[in-house]
Design a protein around this motif. Structure first.
Motif, PDB file in Angstrom:
ATOM      1  N   GLU A 113      -0.569 -27.572 -55.353  1.00  0.00           N
ATOM      2  CA  GLU A 113       0.884 -27.482 -55.242  1.00  0.00           C
ATOM      3  C   GLU A 113       1.229 -26.401 -54.227  1.00  0.00           C
ATOM      4  O   GLU A 113       0.631 -25.321 -54.225  1.00  0.00           O
ATOM      5  CB  GLU A 113       1.497 -27.127 -56.601  1.00  0.00           C
ATOM      6  N   THR A 114       2.200 -26.710 -53.356  1.00  0.00           N
ATOM      7  CA  THR A 114       2.597 -25.751 -52.327  1.00  0.00           C
ATOM      8  C   THR A 114       3.586 -24.744 -52.899  1.00  0.00           C
ATOM      9  O   THR A 114       4.604 -25.117 -53.494  1.00  0.00           O
ATOM     10  CB  THR A 114       3.229 -26.475 -51.125  1.00  0.00           C
ATOM     11  N   ILE A 115       3.265 -23.476 -52.738  1.00  0.00           N
ATOM     12  CA  ILE A 115       4.116 -22.385 -53.207  1.00  0.00           C
ATOM     13  C   ILE A 115       4.702 -21.664 -51.987  1.00  0.00           C
ATOM     14  O   ILE A 115       3.971 -21.263 -51.085  1.00  0.00           O
ATOM     15  CB  ILE A 115       3.323 -21.382 -54.062  1.00  0.00           C
ATOM     16  N   VAL A 132      -1.746 -23.721 -54.425  1.00  0.00           N
ATOM     17  CA  VAL A 132      -2.430 -23.214 -55.613  1.00  0.00           C
ATOM     18  C   VAL A 132      -2.831 -24.407 -56.476  1.00  0.00           C
ATOM     19  O   VAL A 132      -2.240 -25.493 -56.395  1.00  0.00           O
ATOM     20  CB  VAL A 132      -1.533 -22.248 -56.418  1.00  0.00           C
ATOM     21  N   ALA A 133      -3.845 -24.198 -57.287  1.00  0.00           N
ATOM     22  CA  ALA A 133      -4.293 -25.267 -58.180  1.00  0.00           C
ATOM     23  C   ALA A 133      -3.257 -25.491 -59.279  1.00  0.00           C
ATOM     24  O   ALA A 133      -2.855 -24.538 -59.951  1.00  0.00           O
ATOM     25  CB  ALA A 133      -5.636 -24.902 -58.784  1.00  0.00           C
ATOM     26  N   PRO A 134      -2.800 -26.717 -59.470  1.00  0.00           N
ATOM     27  CA  PRO A 134      -1.817 -26.979 -60.523  1.00  0.00           C
ATOM     28  C   PRO A 134      -2.461 -26.940 -61.899  1.00  0.00           C
ATOM     29  O   PRO A 134      -3.683 -27.044 -62.048  1.00  0.00           O
ATOM     30  CB  PRO A 134      -1.323 -28.395 -60.187  1.00  0.00           C
ATOM     31  N   VAL A 135      -1.645 -26.813 -62.909  1.00  0.00           N
ATOM     32  CA  VAL A 135      -2.127 -26.885 -64.287  1.00  0.00           C
ATOM     33  C   VAL A 135      -2.745 -28.264 -64.513  1.00  0.00           C
ATOM     34  O   VAL A 135      -2.165 -29.285 -64.161  1.00  0.00           O
ATOM     35  CB  VAL A 135      -0.975 -26.643 -65.279  1.00  0.00           C
ATOM     36  N   GLY A 136      -3.927 -28.296 -65.056  1.00  0.00           N
ATOM     37  CA  GLY A 136      -4.589 -29.571 -65.328  1.00  0.00           C
ATOM     38  C   GLY A 136      -5.652 -29.954 -64.326  1.00  0.00           C
ATOM     39  O   GLY A 136      -6.455 -30.851 -64.590  1.00  0.00           O
TER      40      GLY A 136
END
Length: 237
Positions: A113-115, A132-136
């Protein structure tokens, strides 16, 4: 596989219901090995070492994607992106690879996911957007230590996600009881057996890069759709 899929994307079997994917690279060569190639000779451009970048569904043994070519970060990105496209962009319950570091960057680029950091109002260049790595997202690595060409130890490492997510994924898996790349490695051996051009020590190696790539796609297609995997259970329904 990475060939055009216009004739298969409408089939009810696609996108595959993959939950657990394993990535790996399989070495072979065209005409001669890389150490014997002359980088200044245009005739050697499509000769030398070549690798199949493979993504396999661990549960069904379906080869979802294959990208032949040099072992580069660009081809790792290509196979991860192709796999994501062929599985409809879904997030997997478990992704495993060997220790090749290009996979971490490729998986984060594909599924991250782009932050965009907020502006602080302070002087200086603002922080750039990053992924960053998303939840899951659960990604683990199998690292082998070799001495004199033999594997002397195997270790696993969690890159993205939590051990709780790994345990849950292994609990749902029909085939895996631990973090592993066994199924893609087994497919590598099967493909070497079915495609004599890729045997490790052979006089039957490819002489032309175009034919080598074409036979790669052909044998993978036959493996997927014409050859039943005898170790899989056959459903009655």
């Amino acid at each position: 596989m990475s060939t055009p899929a216009t004739s298969t994307t409408s089939w009810s079997g696609f996108p595959p219901r993959t939950r657990e994917v394993q990535f790996d690279e399989k070495w072979s060569f065209v005409a001669k090995k890389e150490k014997d190639c002359d980088p200044t000779d245009p005739a050697d451009d499509r000769k030398g070492d070549t690798w199949d970048h493979v993504a396999i569904d661990a549960e069904s043994r379906l080869v979802v994607s294959v990208v032949p070519g040099e072992r580069t970060s660009e081809n790792v990105v290509a196979v991860v992106e192709d796999f994501k496209r062929r599985t409809g962009g879904r997030q997997m319950s478990l992704i495993t690879t060997d220790g090749y570091p290009a996979y971490e960057r490729a998986i984060l680029a594909a599924y991250g996911e782009t932050i965009t950091p907020p502006r602080t109002g302070k002087r200086g260049r603002p922080k750039a957007p990053h992924k960053v790595a998303p939840v899951g997202l659960t990604y683990a690595v199998v690292e082998e230590t070799r001495e004199k060409g033999r594997v002397v130890s195997i270790a696993t490492r969690l890159v993205f996600g939590t051990m709780a997510a790994v345990i849950a994924a292994l609990g749902m898996s029909r085939v895996s009881r631990s973090i592993n790349t066994s199924f893609v490695e087994r497919q590598n051996g099967t493909d070497r057996h079915r495609n004599a051009r890729k045997a490790r020590k052979t006089y039957r190696f490819s002489k032309d890069g175009r034919y080598h790539e074409s036979v790669t796609y052909l044998t993978m297609y036959v493996y997927n759709f014409c050859w039943p995997v005898r170790t899989l259970r056959i459903r009655d329904d």
